[in-house]
Write a protein that holds these residues in place. Structure first.
Motif, PDB file in Angstrom:
ATOM      1  N   LEU A  38       0.746  -0.863  -0.475  1.00 41.58           N
ATOM      2  CA  LEU A  38      -0.200  -0.478   0.049  1.00 41.58           C
ATOM      3  C   LEU A  38       0.776   1.502  -0.092  1.00 41.58           C
ATOM      4  O   LEU A  38       0.334   2.235  -0.988  1.00 41.58           O
ATOM      5  N   ARG A  39       1.861   1.047   0.858  1.00 39.14           N
ATOM      6  CA  ARG A  39       2.670   2.342   0.828  1.00 39.14           C
ATOM      7  C   ARG A  39       3.017   2.704   0.113  1.00 39.14           C
ATOM      8  O   ARG A  39       4.027   3.683  -0.326  1.00 39.14           O
ATOM      9  N   ALA A  40       3.669   2.069  -0.780  1.00 40.34           N
ATOM     10  CA  ALA A  40       4.616   1.904  -2.298  1.00 40.34           C
ATOM     11  C   ALA A  40       3.810   2.140  -3.592  1.00 40.34           C
ATOM     12  O   ALA A  40       4.662   2.638  -4.532  1.00 40.34           O
ATOM     13  N   MET A  41       2.639   2.340  -3.344  1.00 41.23           N
ATOM     14  CA  MET A  41       1.397   3.314  -4.061  1.00 41.23           C
ATOM     15  C   MET A  41       1.842   4.381  -4.347  1.00 41.23           C
ATOM     16  O   MET A  41       1.884   4.899  -3.581  1.00 41.23           O
ATOM     17  N   LYS A  42       1.612   4.249  -6.393  1.00 40.43           N
ATOM     18  CA  LYS A  42       1.952   6.274  -6.668  1.00 40.43           C
ATOM     19  C   LYS A  42       0.527   6.178  -6.912  1.00 40.43           C
ATOM     20  O   LYS A  42      -0.640   5.732  -7.711  1.00 40.43           O
ATOM     21  N   LYS A  43      -0.201   7.769  -6.719  1.00 42.45           N
ATOM     22  CA  LYS A  43      -0.866   8.669  -7.348  1.00 42.45           C
ATOM     23  C   LYS A  43      -1.039   7.313  -8.898  1.00 42.45           C
ATOM     24  O   LYS A  43       0.293   8.083  -9.764  1.00 42.45           O
ATOM     25  N   GLY A  44      -1.982   8.012  -9.239  1.00 43.58           N
ATOM     26  CA  GLY A  44      -1.906   7.289 -11.278  1.00 43.58           C
ATOM     27  C   GLY A  44      -2.338   5.359 -10.917  1.00 43.58           C
ATOM     28  O   GLY A  44      -2.203   4.903 -11.913  1.00 43.58           O
ATOM     29  N   ASP A  45      -1.646   4.481 -10.095  1.00 37.06           N
ATOM     30  CA  ASP A  45      -1.225   4.013 -10.498  1.00 37.06           C
ATOM     31  C   ASP A  45      -2.075   3.194 -10.688  1.00 37.06           C
ATOM     32  O   ASP A  45      -3.448   3.115  -9.770  1.00 37.06           O
ATOM     33  N   LEU A  46      -2.324   2.049 -11.176  1.00 34.21           N
ATOM     34  CA  LEU A  46      -3.641   0.908 -11.350  1.00 34.21           C
ATOM     35  C   LEU A  46      -3.549   0.014 -11.050  1.00 34.21           C
ATOM     36  O   LEU A  46      -2.974  -1.218 -11.095  1.00 34.21           O
ATOM     37  N   CYS A  47      -5.218  -0.627 -10.311  1.00 39.77           N
ATOM     38  CA  CYS A  47      -4.926  -1.991  -9.311  1.00 39.77           C
ATOM     39  C   CYS A  47      -5.974  -3.010 -10.382  1.00 39.77           C
ATOM     40  O   CYS A  47      -6.623  -2.207 -10.495  1.00 39.77           O
ATOM     41  N   PHE A  48      -5.782  -3.911 -10.199  1.00 36.33           N
ATOM     42  CA  PHE A  48      -6.651  -5.205 -10.500  1.00 36.33           C
ATOM     43  C   PHE A  48      -7.531  -5.040  -9.546  1.00 36.33           C
ATOM     44  O   PHE A  48      -6.677  -5.433  -8.371  1.00 36.33           O
ATOM     45  N   PHE A  49      -9.525  -5.421  -9.444  1.00 33.69           N
ATOM     46  CA  PHE A  49     -10.033  -5.460  -8.671  1.00 33.69           C
ATOM     47  C   PHE A  49     -10.499  -6.991  -8.483  1.00 33.69           C
ATOM     48  O   PHE A  49     -10.827  -7.664  -9.536  1.00 33.69           O
ATOM     49  N   TYR A  50      -9.770  -7.143  -7.486  1.00 29.22           N
ATOM     50  CA  TYR A  50     -10.501  -8.807  -7.608  1.00 29.22           C
ATOM     51  C   TYR A  50     -11.247  -8.940  -6.522  1.00 29.22           C
ATOM     52  O   TYR A  50     -11.338  -9.288  -5.575  1.00 29.22           O
ATOM     53  N   GLU A  51     -12.553 -10.440  -6.937  1.00 29.85           N
ATOM     54  CA  GLU A  51     -13.472 -10.669  -5.705  1.00 29.85           C
ATOM     55  C   GLU A  51     -13.162 -12.089  -5.532  1.00 29.85           C
ATOM     56  O   GLU A  51     -12.757 -12.892  -6.439  1.00 29.85           O
ATOM     57  N   SER A  52     -12.810 -11.960  -4.202  1.00 29.07           N
ATOM     58  CA  SER A  52     -13.108 -13.331  -3.257  1.00 29.07           C
ATOM     59  C   SER A  52     -13.881 -13.890  -3.108  1.00 29.07           C
ATOM     60  O   SER A  52     -15.263 -13.156  -2.995  1.00 29.07           O
ATOM     61  N   MET A  53     -14.000 -15.389  -2.116  1.00 30.82           N
ATOM     62  CA  MET A  53     -15.062 -15.886  -1.870  1.00 30.82           C
ATOM     63  C   MET A  53     -16.170 -15.722  -2.051  1.00 30.82           C
ATOM     64  O   MET A  53     -17.077 -15.742  -1.721  1.00 30.82           O
TER      65      MET A  53
END
Length: 134
Positions: A38-53
């Motif tokens: 989390l702390r290494a994330m920079k503004k504008g970085d993209l993330c996949f949103f993964y739904e578990s369970m």
DNA sequence: GCCAACGTTGGC
DNA sequence: GCCAACGTTGGC
């Protein structure tokens, strides 16, 4: 720009809700490795949103880092949150498909299945995008 | 709902 | 600093 993957149990926070609310504070991370990511994330970085369970655990969309890590206001302990904003929905790529793809055998999603915030390499990002038909 | 994997805690 | 016990995550 870096790529990430964030996991959520849809009963706690679904991508549907993310889409509706446009932006959310990503709190509740209580794992050191995840916190470091989390702390290494920079503004504008993209993330996949993964739904578990879920019936069919899957990458269901993309969210963008709207605000970099800051103190988690829900605790006085040393934990961080970021703000994420809705970017786009994807044709879901299931965990099953990811596991079946040899190019993705090194993905943290497969190897470190319990890590809730994880880095994604450029190659992995492109491959998952390709699998979703984007 | 079960259970394997794995992270964390705490006694020594 | 090791390791057993325990708690949690998440796939099935």
């Amino acid at each position: 720009m870096a790529y990430w993957l964030v996991k959520s149990d849809p009963e706690t926070y679904s991508f549907e809700r993310m889409k509706k609310e446009k932006k959310t504070m990503w709190d509740g991370v209580r794992n050191y490795a995840a916190r470091n990511n989390l702390r290494a994330m920079k503004k504008g970085d993209l993330c996949f949103f993964y739904e578990s369970m879920n019936g069919e655990p899957s990458v269901v969309g993309i969210v963008k880092v709207a605000k970099e890590a800051y103190q988690d206001p829900t605790t006085t302990e040393d934990w961080s949150v970021v703000d994420l904003e809705y970017n786009k929905a994807l044709k879901p790529v299931t965990l099953k498909q990811v596991k079946a793809n040899a190019k993705l055998s090194q993905m943290a999603l497969v190897r470190l299945s319990r890590l809730s915030v994880q880095p994604v390499t450029d190659a992995e990002w492109q491959e998952v995008m390709k699998m979703s038909g984007s």
